[in-house]
Write a protein that holds these residues in place. Structure first.
Motif, PDB file in Angstrom:
ATOM      1  N   ALA A   1       0.883  -1.087  -0.072  1.00  0.00           N
ATOM      2  CA  ALA A   1      -0.092   0.069   0.090  1.00  0.00           C
ATOM      3  C   ALA A   1       1.038   1.159  -0.135  1.00  0.00           C
TER       4      ALA A   1
ATOM      5  N   ASN B   1      -4.941   4.023  -2.072  1.00  0.00           N
ATOM      6  CA  ASN B   1      -3.765   3.403  -1.538  1.00  0.00           C
ATOM      7  C   ASN B   1      -3.356   4.194  -0.039  1.00  0.00           C
TER       8      ASN B   1
ATOM      9  N   GLY C   1      -5.727   1.990   1.797  1.00  0.00           N
ATOM     10  CA  GLY C   1      -5.191   0.714   1.983  1.00  0.00           C
ATOM     11  C   GLY C   1      -4.199   0.777   3.079  1.00  0.00           C
ATOM     12  N   THR C   2      -2.974   1.787   3.081  1.00  0.00           N
ATOM     13  CA  THR C   2      -2.317   1.986   3.985  1.00  0.00           C
ATOM     14  C   THR C   2      -2.905   2.302   5.546  1.00  0.00           C
TER      15      THR C   2
END
Length: 230
Positions: A16, A212, A215-216
Motif C-alpha cells: 500500500a 492506496n 489501504g495504508t
C-alpha cells in the motif's frame, strides 16, 4: 495468531505504501494547471497537459514502484483468506482481489507512456519542429485506450473483492471485529477521495492516491489489531 498472518499483513502495508508513493510520482500533479498557455492553445488538448513539466525519472519511478508492489500485494491475500475463515467464500474473495491486484501494474505503467507522449510533443513544439500531430494523437489515444482497458478491470475486480470482504465482516462471519467493515480500503477510499479538496503539505502529491492511502490506513489498523490479540 498464525505468524504468517502477521507477515502477510506487513506485506499488505508495504504494498500500500509503495503504491501510494507510486501514485504520488505518476499522477500527483495539479490537473488544473496549464504550464504553457501558448502551447495549450496550439494543441487544443488539455487532458493530460500537466505531464509536460514532469521528469522522465519521476514518471519511471512511479510506474515501476507500482509494478514492484505486486508480490507484496499477492502475499497480503493470505491474511485476508485466513481472517475471513479460510472457507469457500474467503477463497472466492481472495481470487477476485488477486485478479484485480494482478492487473494493477499494467495500468500504472500506461500512465508512464502517456506522460512521455505529452513530454515529447511539448519538446518538439519548444524546439520549433513540425509535429506529426495526427500521429502523436493516434499514439496518445491508443495509450489512453490501453490504460482504460487495464485500469477499469483492475478497479472493478478490486472493488468487488473488498465489497465481499466488507459484507462478510459486517455480518460477523469473519475473525475480525465488525468495525473492519468500515475500516477497510473500500469504504475508506470514499473518505480519502476528499483529499483533492483539502489543503495539506506537499499538495497535490496525494490527490490521486485515495485508494492506496485507504489501504495504508487499513493495514496499520489491522497490524495494531493483530498485535493486540497476539
Amino acid at each position: 495468531m498464525n505468524i504468517w498472518v502477521h507477515l502477510a499483513a506487513v506485506s499488505g502495508f508495504i504494498a500500500a505504501v509503495f503504491c501510494m508513493v507510486g501514485d504520488a510520482w505518476i499522477v500527483g500533479f495539479d490537473k488544473n494547471r496549464i504550464p504553457d498557455p501558448a502551447y495549450h492553445e496550439v494543441v487544443k488538448n488539455g487532458d493530460y497537459s500537466f505531464y509536460i513539466g514532469a521528469s522522465e525519472k519521476r514518471l519511471r519511478r512511479g510506474a515501476l514502484i507500482g509494478d514492484y508492489s505486486t508480490p507484496f500485494l499477492l502475499c497480503s491475500l493470505y491474511a485476508t483468506y485466513y481472517l475471513l475463515g479460510s472457507g469457500s467464500f474467503a477463497l472466492a474473495t481472495v481470487l477476485i482481489l488477486g485478479a484485480g491486484f494482478a492487473y494493477m501494474p499494467l495500468a500504472h505503467c500506461a500512465f508512464y507512456y502517456l506522460g512521455m507522449v505529452y513530454r515529447y510533443r511539448y519538446a518538439v513544439y519548444k524546439k520549433g519542429y513540425d509535429m506529426d500531430e495526427e500521429g502523436l494523437r493516434e499514439m496518445e489515444e491508443g495509450i489512453k485506450g490501453m490504460l482504460n482497458k487495464a485500469w477499469i478491470p483492475s478497479i472493478i475486480l478490486t472493488a468487488v473483492g473488498w465489497l465481499m470482504f466488507t459484507v462478510y465482516v459486517a455480518l460477523g462471519y469473519s475473525m475480525l471485529p465488525r468495525y473492519f467493515a468500515i475500516i477497510n480500503p473500500l469504504p475508506l477510499s470514499f473518505f480519502f477521495m476528499l483529499t483533492p479538496k483539502i489543503p495539506y503539505p506537499g499538495k497535490p502529491l496525494l490527490d490521486g492516491a485515495a485508494f492506496n492511502m485507504a489501504g495504508t490506513l487499513y493495514y496499520i489498523v489491522l497490524l495494531i489489531h493483530l498485535m493486540v490479540i497476539g
